[in-house]
Design an enzyme around this catalytic site. Structure first.
Site, PDB file in Angstrom:
ATOM      1  N   ARG A  92       0.846  -1.195   0.000  1.00 35.31           N
ATOM      2  CA  ARG A  92       0.000   0.000   0.000  1.00 35.31           C
ATOM      3  C   ARG A  92       0.883   1.247   0.000  1.00 35.31           C
ATOM      4  O   ARG A  92       1.749   1.390   0.863  1.00 35.31           O
ATOM      5  CB  ARG A  92      -0.910   0.033   1.230  1.00 35.31           C
ATOM      6  CG  ARG A  92      -1.681   1.352   1.367  1.00 35.31           C
ATOM      7  CD  ARG A  92      -2.605   1.335   2.579  1.00 35.31           C
ATOM      8  NE  ARG A  92      -3.310   2.586   2.747  1.00 35.31           N
ATOM      9  CZ  ARG A  92      -3.166   3.391   3.804  1.00 35.31           C
ATOM     10  NH1 ARG A  92      -2.361   3.083   4.796  1.00 35.31           N
ATOM     11  NH2 ARG A  92      -3.851   4.516   3.876  1.00 35.31           N
ATOM     12  N   HIS A 137      -3.182  11.031   1.079  1.00 35.58           N
ATOM     13  CA  HIS A 137      -2.726  10.776   2.447  1.00 35.58           C
ATOM     14  C   HIS A 137      -2.177  12.094   3.025  1.00 35.58           C
ATOM     15  O   HIS A 137      -0.978  12.251   3.220  1.00 35.58           O
ATOM     16  CB  HIS A 137      -1.667   9.663   2.445  1.00 35.58           C
ATOM     17  CG  HIS A 137      -1.418   9.030   3.781  1.00 35.58           C
ATOM     18  ND1 HIS A 137      -1.569   7.669   4.015  1.00 35.58           N
ATOM     19  CD2 HIS A 137      -1.024   9.543   4.972  1.00 35.58           C
ATOM     20  CE1 HIS A 137      -1.269   7.386   5.283  1.00 35.58           C
ATOM     21  NE2 HIS A 137      -0.925   8.504   5.886  1.00 35.58           N
ATOM     22  N   GLU A 182      -7.675   8.389   6.766  1.00 33.17           N
ATOM     23  CA  GLU A 182      -7.959   8.878   8.118  1.00 33.17           C
ATOM     24  C   GLU A 182      -8.440  10.324   8.163  1.00 33.17           C
ATOM     25  O   GLU A 182      -7.767  11.213   8.715  1.00 33.17           O
ATOM     26  CB  GLU A 182      -6.721   8.731   9.004  1.00 33.17           C
ATOM     27  CG  GLU A 182      -6.266   7.292   9.163  1.00 33.17           C
ATOM     28  CD  GLU A 182      -5.126   7.132  10.166  1.00 33.17           C
ATOM     29  OE1 GLU A 182      -4.600   8.149  10.660  1.00 33.17           O
ATOM     30  OE2 GLU A 182      -4.772   5.980  10.463  1.00 33.17           O
ATOM     31  N   ASN A 327      -7.723   1.269   9.651  1.00 35.69           N
ATOM     32  CA  ASN A 327      -6.440   1.470  10.337  1.00 35.69           C
ATOM     33  C   ASN A 327      -6.680   1.384  11.835  1.00 35.69           C
ATOM     34  O   ASN A 327      -7.577   2.055  12.360  1.00 35.69           O
ATOM     35  CB  ASN A 327      -5.860   2.859  10.035  1.00 35.69           C
ATOM     36  CG  ASN A 327      -5.424   3.005   8.582  1.00 35.69           C
ATOM     37  OD1 ASN A 327      -5.489   2.064   7.803  1.00 35.69           O
ATOM     38  ND2 ASN A 327      -4.971   4.199   8.227  1.00 35.69           N
ATOM     39  N   TYR A 329      -4.593   1.176  15.721  1.00 35.93           N
ATOM     40  CA  TYR A 329      -3.364   1.177  16.513  1.00 35.93           C
ATOM     41  C   TYR A 329      -3.591   0.956  18.001  1.00 35.93           C
ATOM     42  O   TYR A 329      -2.847   0.240  18.655  1.00 35.93           O
ATOM     43  CB  TYR A 329      -2.622   2.515  16.351  1.00 35.93           C
ATOM     44  CG  TYR A 329      -1.993   2.699  15.001  1.00 35.93           C
ATOM     45  CD1 TYR A 329      -0.676   2.327  14.770  1.00 35.93           C
ATOM     46  CD2 TYR A 329      -2.712   3.234  13.934  1.00 35.93           C
ATOM     47  CE1 TYR A 329      -0.087   2.481  13.521  1.00 35.93           C
ATOM     48  CE2 TYR A 329      -2.136   3.392  12.683  1.00 35.93           C
ATOM     49  CZ  TYR A 329      -0.824   3.012  12.475  1.00 35.93           C
ATOM     50  OH  TYR A 329      -0.248   3.159  11.250  1.00 35.93           O
ATOM     51  N   GLU A 402      -3.606  -0.408   7.965  1.00 34.18           N
ATOM     52  CA  GLU A 402      -2.513  -0.019   8.866  1.00 34.18           C
ATOM     53  C   GLU A 402      -2.719  -0.658  10.231  1.00 34.18           C
ATOM     54  O   GLU A 402      -3.829  -0.638  10.786  1.00 34.18           O
ATOM     55  CB  GLU A 402      -2.454   1.507   9.083  1.00 34.18           C
ATOM     56  CG  GLU A 402      -1.900   2.277   7.925  1.00 34.18           C
ATOM     57  CD  GLU A 402      -1.835   3.787   8.196  1.00 34.18           C
ATOM     58  OE1 GLU A 402      -1.565   4.206   9.348  1.00 34.18           O
ATOM     59  OE2 GLU A 402      -2.068   4.547   7.239  1.00 34.18           O
TER      60      GLU A 402
HETATM   61  C1  PNW Z   1      -1.532   6.990  11.040  1.00 40.02           C
HETATM   62  N1  PNW Z   1      -4.108   7.396  16.958  1.00 40.02           N
HETATM   63  O1  PNW Z   1      -1.938   8.054  11.857  1.00 40.02           O
HETATM   64  C2  PNW Z   1      -1.179   7.534   9.689  1.00 40.02           C
HETATM   65  O2  PNW Z   1      -2.039   7.065   8.681  1.00 40.02           O
HETATM   66  C3  PNW Z   1       0.248   7.336   9.279  1.00 40.02           C
HETATM   67  O3  PNW Z   1       0.599   8.252   8.277  1.00 40.02           O
HETATM   68  C4  PNW Z   1       1.156   7.428  10.490  1.00 40.02           C
HETATM   69  O4  PNW Z   1       2.501   7.444  10.170  1.00 40.02           O
HETATM   70  C5  PNW Z   1       0.800   6.244  11.385  1.00 40.02           C
HETATM   71  O5  PNW Z   1      -0.579   6.259  11.721  1.00 40.02           O
HETATM   72  C6  PNW Z   1       1.609   6.154  12.676  1.00 40.02           C
HETATM   73  O6  PNW Z   1       1.339   7.256  13.516  1.00 40.02           O
HETATM   74  C7  PNW Z   1      -2.450   7.850  13.134  1.00 40.02           C
HETATM   75  O7  PNW Z   1      -3.991   8.337  17.773  1.00 40.02           O
HETATM   76  C8  PNW Z   1      -2.292   8.842  14.089  1.00 40.02           C
HETATM   77  O8  PNW Z   1      -4.697   6.326  17.242  1.00 40.02           O
HETATM   78  C9  PNW Z   1      -2.845   8.703  15.349  1.00 40.02           C
HETATM   79  C10 PNW Z   1      -3.538   7.559  15.675  1.00 40.02           C
HETATM   80  C11 PNW Z   1      -3.668   6.551  14.735  1.00 40.02           C
HETATM   81  C12 PNW Z   1      -3.124   6.709  13.478  1.00 40.02           C
END
Ligand code: PNW
Length: 468
Positions: A92, A137, A182, A327, A329, A402
């Site tokens: 991706r 992006h 996002e 995505n 995290y 992601e």
């Molecule tokens: C993503 N959160 O952003 C982005 O899509 C990427 O470009 C970035 O490098 C990657 O995550 C790592 O940070 C996020 O707070 C920013 O959960 C914040 C969050 C999740 C994703």
């Protein structure tokens, strides 16, 4: 060649299906974005984007820029070799709008940029790697920001013109598209600077409405792109399209007040975007509509801070996607009242969005914190989201575009923490597929390479490959 990190072995293991049995056609993947890896900004005909200007004005702590980054603009062939080496089936990446159209409009096309993405795509497909391309992006052409950016509704047409060119140019080679990455983070961090500032930045005084308006135009731009693709290109090109939506899972205690608060916060985060696109009745979530309409009224405003869709827009949004690009995290805890014993962070009410959600957000200290940052490992949160999607959105196919975490510097290249993070998240995905019946098509690890991590510069390293 960049040194291989230990985390890589997980890919080899998973790709070989030795870890657990994933569906045969499951696509193992890894992910990057244009601004974060490409470099190649000077002498290439690329136009400036909002991130170029933003870092000029607000240097990152390590004073870094995207000028060279991972130099993917020049090293894409080497990248394709590395991707082949680690055995991924899909890659991706995103296209930089201002590399194709330096001023954001199709009357000025940068032939170098057009050729670059052909070469990149060809070097992937030549090795049997499926490209999954994100159209946007976060790197808006600066010339469009100077015409109001995401606050000007003309952006919807501008985005339509841009994506039509891209589909015409690359659609015979690319079969998986996502429109906007996002929108939640882009709108909130870009327009409210909370809890962290992103480009375009500096718009905080108006952010009680600008964040919602920017997000609204992003949803409409996504819808425009999805409908253009489906009407004009899908019948002959046979690809699929979706929007990349970031999800945070919110745990709560068992009291009805906390439960309702957690559901409301989830509406103000994931469902804000998922429901207009994938919901049975479309439109914004009811809790969000009611809360923002009430607040707007009590603030003496003549219109709601949350814009409205016409019934035509609602229908178009509902027809705009073939899959959900997810995505994920981290997770948080939501409480209706200020949490008593949580001394770590309860930042809910400190931000505009936090006041709007009418709840407090804190962390669960039992979830492992990664490298002292915002990221905590809670794989069950991902499983809960996948099941929420299955139940609420009619088991729409999900591409996990992601998931990942930064390294823990004390561990050197051994990546003990990252291996456990990825292993446990893959296990949660596996359970979601085999036990729960979720339709997950792929897993893309963020990121392929250590790269420009926005406001943190190059400090946080998410790469499978270490970039020195
Ligand atoms: C993503 N959160 O952003 C982005 O899509 C990427 O470009 C970035 O490098 C990657 O995550 C790592 O940070 C996020 O707070 C920013 O959960 C914040 C969050 C999740 C994703």
């Amino acid at each position: 060649m960049a040194p291989l990190r230990a985390i890589l072995f997980l890919f080899l293991i998973s790709a070989a299906q030795g870890f657990k049995k994933f569906p045969k056609d499951f696509q193992w993947s890894t992910s990057t974005s244009a601004f974060q890896v490409e470099g190649g900004q000077e002498g290439t005909g690329r136009g400036m984007s909002i991130w170029d200007r933003y870092i000029q004005k607000h240097p990152t702590p390590d004073n870094s820029t995207g000028k060279v980054a991972c130099d993917t603009y020049h090293k894409f062939r080497e990248d394709a070799d590395l991707l082949k080496d680690i055995g991924v089936k899909q890659y991706r990446f995103s296209i930089s709008w201002s590399r194709i159209m330096p001023t954001g409009r199709p009357n000025n096309i940068n032939a170098n940029g057009v050729r670059y993405y052909h070469n990149l795509i060809d070097s992937l497909t030549g090795k049997g790697i499926i490209p999954l391309v994100t159209l946007y992006h976060w790197d808006l052409p600066l010339a469009l920001q100077d015409r109001g950016g995401w606050l000007n509704e003309d952006i919807v047409e501008f985005f339509g013109d841009y994506v039509r060119f891209i589909f015409q140019e690359y659609g015979h080679k690319v079969k998986l598209w996502t429109t906007i990455n996002e929108a939640y983070i882009h709108a909130k961090y870009g327009y409210c600077g909370e809890p962290l500032e992103h480009a375009p930045g500096g718009l905080r005084p108006n952010c009680e409405w600008s964040m919602y308006l920017a997000a609204h135009n992003m949803l409409l731009a996504h819808s425009k792109a999805g409908n253009i693709y489906k009407k004009e290109f899908q019948p002959t090109q046979n690809g699929q399209i979706g929007m990349t939506i970031q999800a945070v899972w919110y745990e709560h205690e068992n009291s009805p007040g906390d439960k309702e608060a957690a559901a409301r916060v989830f509406d103000f985060q994931f469902n804000w975007f998922a429901q207009p696109i994938h919901g049975k009745n479309g439109d914004y979530p009811t809790r969000m509509r009611q809360r923002l309409d009430q607040l707007s009224q009590s603030e003496g405003r003549s219109i709601s801070r949350l814009p409205t869709f016409t019934s035509k827009q609602i229908e178009e949004l509902k027809n705009s996607s073939d899959f959900l690009s997810l995505n994920y995290y981290t997770s948080y805890v939501v409480t209706k009242d200020l949490p008593v014993n949580n001394t770590v962070e309860a930042w809910g009410k400190l931000t505009q969005w936090g006041r709007d959600i009418d709840a407090f957000i804190s962390i669960n200290p039992r979830w492992k914190q990664i490298a002292g940052t915002w990221l905590r490992s809670h794989p069950q949160g991902l499983r809960s989201i996948l099941n929420f999607i299955r139940e609420t959105y009619n088991n729409v196919p999900v591409y996990i575009t992601e998931n990942g975490c930064m390294d823990t510097p004390d561990e050197g290249l051994n990546d003990v923490t990252r291996i456990e993070y990825v292993r446990s998240h893959l296990e949660a995905i596996h359970e979601s597929i085999t036990n729960d019946g979720c339709d997950v098509k792929s897993y893309s690890y963020w990121s392929f390479l250590d790269n420009f991590e926005w406001a943190f510069g190059y400090h946080d390293r998410f790469g499978i490959f270490h970039v020195g």
